[in-house]
Write a protein that holds these residues in place. Structure first.
Motif, PDB file in Angstrom:
ATOM      1  N   ARG A   1       0.840  -1.194   0.000  1.00 34.55           N
ATOM      2  CA  ARG A   1       0.000   0.000   0.000  1.00 34.55           C
ATOM      3  C   ARG A   1       0.876   1.245   0.000  1.00 34.55           C
ATOM      4  NH1 ARG A   1      -3.866  -2.334   4.665  1.00 34.55           N
ATOM      5  NH2 ARG A   1      -5.031  -3.754   3.350  1.00 34.55           N
ATOM      6  N   ASN A   2       0.291   2.334  -0.482  1.00 31.64           N
ATOM      7  CA  ASN A   2       1.006   3.612  -0.487  1.00 31.64           C
ATOM      8  C   ASN A   2       0.163   4.688   0.175  1.00 31.64           C
ATOM      9  OD1 ASN A   2       2.839   2.243  -2.034  1.00 31.64           O
ATOM     10  ND2 ASN A   2       2.781   3.641  -3.757  1.00 31.64           N
ATOM     11  N   LEU A   3       0.831   5.601   0.840  1.00 27.40           N
ATOM     12  CA  LEU A   3       0.224   6.819   1.363  1.00 27.40           C
ATOM     13  C   LEU A   3       1.058   7.942   0.755  1.00 27.40           C
ATOM     14  CD1 LEU A   3      -1.902   7.949   3.375  1.00 27.40           C
ATOM     15  CD2 LEU A   3      -0.060   8.071   5.059  1.00 27.40           C
ATOM     16  N   ASP A   4       0.573   8.492  -0.361  1.00 27.58           N
ATOM     17  CA  ASP A   4       1.395   9.392  -1.154  1.00 27.58           C
ATOM     18  C   ASP A   4       0.695  10.700  -1.506  1.00 27.58           C
ATOM     19  OD1 ASP A   4       3.348   7.387  -1.319  1.00 27.58           O
ATOM     20  OD2 ASP A   4       2.585   6.632  -3.228  1.00 27.58           O
ATOM     21  N   TYR A   5       1.464  11.766  -1.488  1.00 27.43           N
ATOM     22  CA  TYR A   5       1.103  13.065  -2.039  1.00 27.43           C
ATOM     23  C   TYR A   5      -0.200  13.650  -1.493  1.00 27.43           C
ATOM     24  CZ  TYR A   5       4.423  10.849  -5.151  1.00 27.43           C
ATOM     25  OH  TYR A   5       5.497  10.157  -5.644  1.00 27.43           O
ATOM     26  N   ASN A   6      -0.432  13.484  -0.210  1.00 26.65           N
ATOM     27  CA  ASN A   6      -1.596  14.059   0.450  1.00 26.65           C
ATOM     28  C   ASN A   6      -1.188  15.323   1.199  1.00 26.65           C
ATOM     29  OD1 ASN A   6      -3.686  11.855   0.046  1.00 26.65           O
ATOM     30  ND2 ASN A   6      -2.002  10.710   0.928  1.00 26.65           N
ATOM     31  N   ILE A   7      -2.134  16.248   1.329  1.00 25.68           N
ATOM     32  CA  ILE A   7      -1.914  17.452   2.115  1.00 25.68           C
ATOM     33  C   ILE A   7      -3.038  17.543   3.142  1.00 25.68           C
ATOM     34  CG2 ILE A   7      -1.780  19.968   2.099  1.00 25.68           C
ATOM     35  CD1 ILE A   7      -0.796  19.752  -0.824  1.00 25.68           C
ATOM     36  N   ALA A   8      -2.672  17.584   4.408  1.00 27.04           N
ATOM     37  CA  ALA A   8      -3.646  17.701   5.504  1.00 27.04           C
ATOM     38  C   ALA A   8      -3.187  18.848   6.397  1.00 27.04           C
ATOM     39  CB  ALA A   8      -3.730  16.402   6.295  1.00 27.04           C
ATOM     40  N   ILE A   9      -3.978  19.907   6.427  1.00 26.00           N
ATOM     41  CA  ILE A   9      -3.621  21.060   7.249  1.00 26.00           C
ATOM     42  C   ILE A   9      -4.806  21.393   8.144  1.00 26.00           C
ATOM     43  CG2 ILE A   9      -2.944  23.490   7.262  1.00 26.00           C
ATOM     44  CD1 ILE A   9      -1.671  23.042   4.499  1.00 26.00           C
ATOM     45  N   GLY A  10      -4.598  21.339   9.446  1.00 27.15           N
ATOM     46  CA  GLY A  10      -5.636  21.635  10.416  1.00 27.15           C
ATOM     47  C   GLY A  10      -5.750  20.520  11.432  1.00 27.15           C
ATOM     48  N   ILE A  11      -6.204  20.852  12.614  1.00 31.86           N
ATOM     49  CA  ILE A  11      -6.381  19.843  13.655  1.00 31.86           C
ATOM     50  C   ILE A  11      -7.297  18.735  13.145  1.00 31.86           C
ATOM     51  CG2 ILE A  11      -7.385  19.416  15.932  1.00 31.86           C
ATOM     52  CD1 ILE A  11      -6.472  22.224  16.722  1.00 31.86           C
ATOM     53  N   SER A  12      -6.847  17.509  13.237  1.00 24.89           N
ATOM     54  CA  SER A  12      -7.603  16.312  12.841  1.00 24.89           C
ATOM     55  C   SER A  12      -7.957  16.246  11.355  1.00 24.89           C
ATOM     56  CB  SER A  12      -8.877  16.164  13.687  1.00 24.89           C
ATOM     57  OG  SER A  12      -8.547  16.044  15.051  1.00 24.89           O
ATOM     58  N   ALA A  13      -7.274  16.980  10.510  1.00 25.89           N
ATOM     59  CA  ALA A  13      -7.541  16.901   9.069  1.00 25.89           C
ATOM     60  C   ALA A  13      -7.050  15.565   8.528  1.00 25.89           C
ATOM     61  CB  ALA A  13      -6.861  18.057   8.344  1.00 25.89           C
ATOM     62  N   LEU A  14      -7.848  14.908   7.718  1.00 31.83           N
ATOM     63  CA  LEU A  14      -7.514  13.642   7.053  1.00 31.83           C
ATOM     64  C   LEU A  14      -6.872  12.647   8.031  1.00 31.83           C
ATOM     65  CD1 LEU A  14      -7.707  12.375   4.195  1.00 31.83           C
ATOM     66  CD2 LEU A  14      -5.407  13.215   3.760  1.00 31.83           C
ATOM     67  N   ASN A  15      -7.465  12.497   9.197  1.00 31.78           N
ATOM     68  CA  ASN A  15      -6.816  11.693  10.234  1.00 31.78           C
ATOM     69  C   ASN A  15      -7.359  10.277  10.411  1.00 31.78           C
ATOM     70  OD1 ASN A  15      -9.224  12.334  11.473  1.00 31.78           O
ATOM     71  ND2 ASN A  15      -8.315  12.750  13.457  1.00 31.78           N
ATOM     72  N   SER A  16      -8.201   9.798   9.511  1.00 30.24           N
ATOM     73  CA  SER A  16      -8.758   8.447   9.677  1.00 30.24           C
ATOM     74  C   SER A  16      -8.351   7.479   8.581  1.00 30.24           C
ATOM     75  CB  SER A  16     -10.290   8.523   9.736  1.00 30.24           C
ATOM     76  OG  SER A  16     -10.702   9.230  10.878  1.00 30.24           O
ATOM     77  N   THR A  17      -7.326   7.781   7.810  1.00 24.20           N
ATOM     78  CA  THR A  17      -6.928   6.879   6.725  1.00 24.20           C
ATOM     79  C   THR A  17      -6.492   5.525   7.260  1.00 24.20           C
ATOM     80  OG1 THR A  17      -4.688   7.788   6.709  1.00 24.20           O
ATOM     81  CG2 THR A  17      -6.269   8.715   5.128  1.00 24.20           C
ATOM     82  N   GLY A  18      -5.991   5.489   8.469  1.00 22.96           N
ATOM     83  CA  GLY A  18      -5.611   4.224   9.100  1.00 22.96           C
ATOM     84  C   GLY A  18      -4.702   3.397   8.231  1.00 22.96           C
ATOM     85  N   THR A  19      -5.050   2.132   8.011  1.00 22.95           N
ATOM     86  CA  THR A  19      -4.203   1.235   7.228  1.00 22.95           C
ATOM     87  C   THR A  19      -4.586   1.220   5.753  1.00 22.95           C
ATOM     88  OG1 THR A  19      -5.612  -0.647   7.739  1.00 22.95           O
ATOM     89  CG2 THR A  19      -3.736  -0.251   9.210  1.00 22.95           C
TER      90      THR A  19
END
Length: 188
Positions: free
Chosen positions: A109-127
């Motif tokens: 799996r890959n976790l690539d080229y994401n931008i998360a700015i802010g408290i708890s932004a995009l925080n549930s991607t998990g595995t």
């Protein structure tokens, strides 16, 4: 306690920062346990207590490279695991608990080229694998937990906060697409 062995041109400040590094180069870790478990990572910046704490790709061909994690526990749980093809690269996480991620263990799996700015932004991607989303604002994209939501663009406080799998959604503004969960190609 910071940087105990190997690697070149690394900077560590804080208890246990870069404490497990064996061969990674040009990393910056500032804060208690920042990049604590990183072993072979390259060109990362982690600033904040527990930022990128579990970067620990254990296969010679994979790892976490070219990421920026700023804020308490930003990218904390991200770990590319031990699959030679799994990668975590080019992500930007700024804000407490942003882009928390998970451990890919033996999965490709890959976790690539994401931008998360802010408290708890995009925080549930998990595995889950996830690529190319932009989530800006407190709790923006906070429920996204599937690669099916890759390519999502969310800007605004609590915008898109219920999206789990909806693909290619664009939400701009306070609470835009707040209730959408799994539908695709929405614009608000």
């Amino acid at each position: 306690d910071a940087v105990t062995s190997a690697g070149n041109n690394n900077t560590a400040m804080g208890v246990n920062a870069l404490g497990a590094l064996t061969s990674g180069d040009e990393n910056v870790a500032i804060g208690d346990s920042a990049m604590l478990n990183a072993t072979t990572c390259t060109n990362n910046v982690a600033i904040g207590s527990g930022a990128a704490m579990n970067f620990a790709g254990s296969h010679a061909d994979n790892g976490e490279d070219n990421n920026i994690a700023i804020g308490q526990q930003a990218m904390r749980n991200v770990n590319s695991g031990d699959n030679g093809n799994a990668l975590v690269r080019g992500n930007i996480a700024i804000g407490k608990e942003s882009l928390m991620g998970g451990d890919f263990t033996g999965e490709d799996r890959n976790l690539d080229y994401n931008i998360a700015i802010g408290i708890s932004a995009l925080n549930s991607t998990g595995t889950s694998q996830h690529t190319g989303s932009i989530c800006i604002g407190a709790s923006a994209g906070t429920a996204i937990n599937s690669n099916d939501a890759s390519g999502t663009t969310i800007v605004g406080h609590q915008a898109g906060m219920a999206i789990t799998e909806g693909a290619r959604n664009t939400a701009i503004g306070h609470e835009a697409l707040k209730a959408v969960t799994t539908t695709d190609n929405n614009n608000a």
